[in-house]
Design an enzyme around this catalytic site. Structure first.
Site, short mmCIF file in Angstrom:
data_model
loop_
_atom_site.label_atom_id
_atom_site.label_comp_id
_atom_site.label_asym_id
_atom_site.label_seq_id
_atom_site.Cartn_x
_atom_site.Cartn_y
_atom_site.Cartn_z
N PRO A 318 -16.63 -6.68 9.08
CA PRO A 318 -15.37 -7.42 8.97
C PRO A 318 -14.41 -6.88 7.91
CG PRO A 318 -17.23 -8.92 9.09
CD PRO A 318 -17.80 -7.55 8.92
N GLY A 319 -14.91 -6.13 6.93
CA GLY A 319 -14.03 -5.56 5.92
C GLY A 319 -13.45 -6.62 5.00
N ARG A 320 -12.13 -6.56 4.78
CA ARG A 320 -11.47 -7.46 3.84
C ARG A 320 -11.48 -8.91 4.26
NH1 ARG A 320 -5.85 -4.92 3.67
NH2 ARG A 320 -7.03 -3.18 4.51
N ARG A 361 -1.90 -2.04 -4.44
CA ARG A 361 -1.66 -1.97 -3.00
C ARG A 361 -0.17 -1.99 -2.63
NH1 ARG A 361 -2.85 -5.20 0.35
NH2 ARG A 361 -3.45 -3.78 2.03
N TYR A 365 0.46 1.18 -0.52
CA TYR A 365 0.57 0.94 0.92
C TYR A 365 1.88 0.25 1.32
CZ TYR A 365 -4.53 1.65 0.89
OH TYR A 365 -5.79 2.16 0.72
N CYS A 392 5.01 1.17 -17.11
CA CYS A 392 6.18 2.02 -17.24
C CYS A 392 6.41 2.80 -15.95
CB CYS A 392 5.99 2.96 -18.43
SG CYS A 392 7.49 3.80 -18.93
N GLU A 393 6.66 2.07 -14.88
CA GLU A 393 6.92 2.64 -13.55
C GLU A 393 7.90 1.74 -12.81
OE1 GLU A 393 5.83 5.37 -12.06
OE2 GLU A 393 4.34 6.02 -13.54
N TYR A 422 -9.81 -5.03 -2.48
CA TYR A 422 -9.27 -3.77 -2.98
C TYR A 422 -8.46 -3.88 -4.27
CZ TYR A 422 -10.80 -2.55 1.65
OH TYR A 422 -11.55 -2.41 2.77
#
Length: 466
Positions: A318-320, A361, A365, A392-393, A422
């Site tokens: 099932p993953g996440r 994420r 993504y 700082c981005e 994740y």
């Protein structure tokens, strides 16, 4: 007049994305995005697992990942029950800790790991190694040796080099290692390019189309120290529809049938993969485990009948979908500013005490998240806000667009749902920040299952001039 009518069309207003649902009351929770125990009281205080997040912030600090244990167990149990007769594998890469591995064991699931580190957590938790599968496209000889020594149930081989490497390791240890061959079915999952894993141009698996998968099967069968159990297919992650599984299953079962006909080997197992989607925003509509099980089982039954073959024992991943909705991240607001945009519009930037170090994420993504004011109720008109981190981005964005009360201010608590998968796993020390704790909540009590890092932790690996 709704907030949207009164605000979104005002002169110079910044328009929300078309998919973003503005609640009639900005204080409301959108239930599908949160763990089942999440709710707000009349004062607007958000509770999870019976624990008020205002109290959790005082006890454990912010930022913090808040893990709803009962919700996690319920989701694990829902997949176990819906896919009765399958082996259901929990994805360690989504989030792993010794506590979570023990919950996985207690709920009767198997465990999928892909590094020696994840395997070490499983070992520390006392997980039954016969119920572990070891994934990964570049397992080292040391990792394979440890897996074989521990007696993992199966290794999913991903390259010709790995087949040779694993065969040597197993032979040197005097063991017979069970193996699944990961195949690429050439199916394009409708998801982000980096989490779609069954099309041809990517790093995972052996292609069915070019014959590599059949060649890999032959090489495994020729290795005395390896025992081939079946084929493994995975079309990607954050998947909502079963159509891709239908095409992939047809192609994998066709290869399964060819192996039986031409090589005289009827493989006893097959792994369908999974990677089922969850709701991060109101635009997401995940299917229930029961619906997924019904549709996927029907696909396999139909294809096996058409091919005239016995149905192999099935696995699902099932993953996440298990841990993702069970966790939220709690932040404290540090600054709020209005930024003028072209055309006279303004955007509200709400800066919190975490960011891309605890949730990469959005940057990685272009993922969408939601959030809510967690510590109080507000009567202010909503504004379209962007929640950003402290790094700082310019790309350090947690939530790209969300309606928040116009009086959001420093010291307020914000909670972001759907951060179980994740976020902690990919967390970093960028800008030398400390990774947040994971606090499990249940029945009105909280406990730390992964502690907050300290400055001593941060400096421990810095050996200076020594």
């Amino acid at each position: 007049m709704t907030h949207e009518a009164g605000w979104a069309h005002a002169p110079g207003a910044l328009r929300a994305p078309a998919w973003l649902r503005q609640p009639q009351d900005v204080n409301d929770l959108v239930g599908q995005l949160w763990s089942t125990s999440a709710h707000k009281d009349d004062a607007g205080v958000l509770s999870v697992g019976g624990v008020a997040l205002t109290e959790l912030a005082r006890t454990h600090g912010t930022p913090a990942y808040v893990l709803d244990e009962a919700d996690f167990r319920a989701r694990a149990g829902a997949f176990r029950d819906a896919f009765a007769g399958y082996d259901v594998y929990y994805a360690a890469k989504a989030f792993i800790s010794t506590a979570v591995v023990r919950w996985v064991a207690e709920e009767g699931l198997h465990l999928d790991v892909c590094t020696a580190g994840e395997l070490a957590v499983a070992e520390r938790a006392g997980f039954d190694m016969a119920r572990v599968e070891f994934h990964g496209n570049n397992k080292s000889a040391a990792e394979l040796e440890r897996a074989v020594e521990l007696g993992v149930g199966r290794v999913v081989v991903d390259s010709f080099h790995e087949i040779e490497r694993l065969a040597r390791v197993a032979e040197s240890l005097g063991r017979s290692q069970r193996v699944m061959v990961r195949v690429t079915a050439g199916v394009e999952a409708h998801t982000h390019e980096y989490i779609a894993t069954a099309h041809e141009d990517q790093k995972f698996g052996f292609s069915i189309t070019n014959g590599a998968a059949y060649d890999a099967v032959q090489r495994v069968l020729a290795a005395p120290s390896l025992e081939l159990r079946g084929l493994h297919s995975h079309i990607g992650s954050q998947i909502f529809a079963s159509a891709g599984f239908e095409v992939a299953t047809r192609r994998v079962l066709a290869l399964h049938a060819r192996i039986a006909a031409e090589l005289g080997v009827e493989l006893p197992e097959m792994d369908l993969g999974g990677g089922f989607g969850i709701a991060y925003t109101t635009q997401d509509a995940p299917a229930s485990p029961a619906r997924l099980a019904t549709e996927m089982s029907a696909i396999v039954e139909h294809e096996c009948r058409a091919l005239g073959i016995a149905q192999p024992h099935l696995s699902i991943e099932p993953g996440r979908a298990i841990v993702g909705p069970s966790m939220c991240t709690l932040y404290e607001v540090g600054t709020v500013k209005q930024v003028a945009l072209d055309g006279g519009a303004q955007r509200t930037y709400v800066s919190v005490d975490g960011g891309m170090s605890d949730n990469i994420r959005t940057a990685l993504y272009d993922a969408d998240y939601s959030c809510t004011l967690a510590g109080r109720r507000s009567g202010a008109e909503p504004v379209l806000a962007r929640v950003v981190g402290k790094h700082c981005e310019a790309g350090d964005i947690v939530v790209k667009d969300e309606f928040l009360p116009g009086d959001v201010a420093p010291g307020d608590l914000l909670a972001v749902p759907g951060t179980g998968a994740y976020c902690r796993s990919m967390a970093s020390n960028y800008n030398h920040v400390l990774r947040p704790p994971v606090v499990a909540v249940r029945d009105g009590e909280s406990r730390v299952v992964v502690r907050r890092e300290t400055v001593d932790d941060l400096l421990a690996t810095d050996v200076g001039d020594a």
